[in-house]
Design an enzyme around this catalytic site. Structure first.
Site, PDB file in Angstrom:
ATOM      1  N   SER A  93     -25.604  16.133   3.677  1.00  0.00           N
ATOM      2  CA  SER A  93     -26.338  17.334   3.289  1.00  0.00           C
ATOM      3  C   SER A  93     -27.184  17.832   4.469  1.00  0.00           C
ATOM      4  O   SER A  93     -26.642  18.142   5.526  1.00  0.00           O
ATOM      5  CB  SER A  93     -27.187  17.045   2.053  1.00  0.00           C
ATOM      6  OG  SER A  93     -27.754  18.221   1.543  1.00  0.00           O
ATOM      7  N   HIS A 197     -26.312  23.214  -2.590  1.00  0.00           N
ATOM      8  CA  HIS A 197     -24.850  23.147  -2.529  1.00  0.00           C
ATOM      9  C   HIS A 197     -24.211  23.758  -3.777  1.00  0.00           C
ATOM     10  O   HIS A 197     -23.268  23.216  -4.350  1.00  0.00           O
ATOM     11  CB  HIS A 197     -24.393  21.698  -2.327  1.00  0.00           C
ATOM     12  CG  HIS A 197     -24.961  21.073  -1.095  1.00  0.00           C
ATOM     13  ND1 HIS A 197     -24.567  21.445   0.177  1.00  0.00           N
ATOM     14  CD2 HIS A 197     -25.923  20.129  -0.931  1.00  0.00           C
ATOM     15  CE1 HIS A 197     -25.250  20.741   1.059  1.00  0.00           C
ATOM     16  NE2 HIS A 197     -26.086  19.943   0.419  1.00  0.00           N
TER      17      HIS A 197
END
Length: 359
Positions: A93, A197
């Site tokens: 991430s 996301h």
């Protein structure tokens, strides 16, 4: 959601490189706001409400991402002090920015600038940014369950074959948590300020892409594997910028990412992240993943270079299953044995550790 108060305190107290990274991040804090150092290592307080207040301050994305960047970069600098030279890089991430910086795609100053911008864009308060939910269970089973119930969430992170993260609006995440628990899946909300996301982050991608225009994206150096494609970053600079900007919208395929690295020849994985995601993801296929955020970080740092030429003979952080099917650390058991303290590995590690300057 991997940030926590006091992370990597041990290295910060021992290595000048760690302090330098935090100081560089502090320079980008606006006047009147708490510095990154103050948020990560707050002044001790005897107030019973202090721990909750410190945690709430650090969890804010505009603070959490610069803090994680500074701390993880400190860990990377510590590894470089021990002459670690990776062949590949990967991040989880936000950690993908740190991986790109460590691989030489852009410099430290740019990392801190991007961390600040990315955190500010992702935590914008003009709309409800949603939240995230960690679910323990086979990813495909969880995805089918969510789809069958028509819950408006997405599988945002594929962290391991049996652990994923859902992303969506707060009401949808609450509904997903209830449904998952009813079907036997453990579910825990993450300490984040948005549904990362997922399409909820769409408004943040345009200004981020514009900021990336000034990024050199030097293609030289070790390859960096992307969360979105589970393949190395493209050589073309514009394609690389697009990939990084759109990462906010795309799921993190960390399982595919690690497996691709394994298929390309990686066998020793060193984690400088402050979570065990990497170790969990590789446990079924790989056996060596020391993490310098684990307890005894300096010992792990000293052992790693001492044994680097002999990795095939010394399995330092292998995992095995106990009688109940749980993963246990073989290294932890060996370390407690008397003979382990008398091995060459321990002596060489102790000698290296003694060379670290005290502050």
């Amino acid at each position: 959601g991997s940030q926590y108060v006091g992370m990597l305190r041990e290295l910060t107290c021992l290595l000048p490189e760690a302090i330098d990274s935090l100081a560089e991040a502090d320079l980008r804090v606006e006047s009147g706001q708490p510095t990154i150092s103050e948020c990560v290592y707050p002044t001790p307080s005897f107030s019973p409400d202090a721990p909750a207040e410190q945690k709430a301050r650090l969890v804010r994305t505009e603070i959490a991402q610069p803090a994680l960047g500074a701390v993880c970069l400190s860990a990377w600098k510590a590894l470089k002090r021990f002459d670690l030279q990776p062949d590949m890089f990967a991040g989880h991430s936000y950690g993908e920015l740190v991986a790109l910086c460590a691989a030489g795609r852009f410099d430290e100053a740019k990392l801190h600038d991007l961390s600040k911008l990315r955190g500010r864009l992702m935590s914008s308060q003009d709309v409800d940014r949603g939240t995230m939910l960690a679910v323990k269970g086979p990813i495909e089973d969880v995805a089918k369950l969510i789809e069958s119930r028509r819950i408006a969430v997405v599988v945002a992170n594929r962290n391991s074959p049996v652990q994923c993260v859902l992303s969506g609006g707060r009401e949808a995440i609450a509904q997903a948590a209830e449904v998952c628990r009813e079907n036997g899946f453990a579910a825990a909300p993450l300490s984040v300020s948005g549904a990362f996301h997922s399409s909820i982050m769409e408004s943040a991608t345009v200004p981020l892409r514009q900021a990336l225009e000034s990024l050199s994206f030097d293609a030289a150096g070790p390859c960096v594997y992307a969360n979105t494609t589970a393949r190395p970053y493209p050589v073309d600079r514009d394609s690389a910028r697009d990939l990084l900007a759109n990462q906010l919208l795309k799921p993190v395929d960390f399982v595919g990412q690690i497996c691709a690295m394994y298929d390309d020849g990686a066998r020793v994985f060193v984690s400088n992240a402050n979570i065990n995601t990497a170790r969990v993801s590789v446990s079924d296929r790989m056996w060596r993943c020391p993490s310098i955020h684990r307890r005894g970080a300096m010992r792990a740092l000293a052992i790693l270079p001492a044994c680097w030429p002999a990795w095939d003979r010394w399995v330092l952080w292998s995992t095995c299953r106990d009688g109940r099917g749980r993963f246990v650390s073989r290294a932890r058991r060996r370390w407690s044995c008397r003979w382990w303290g008398r091995t060459i590995v321990h002596r060489r590690a102790r000698n290296l550790l003694s060379q670290v300057p005290r502050m």
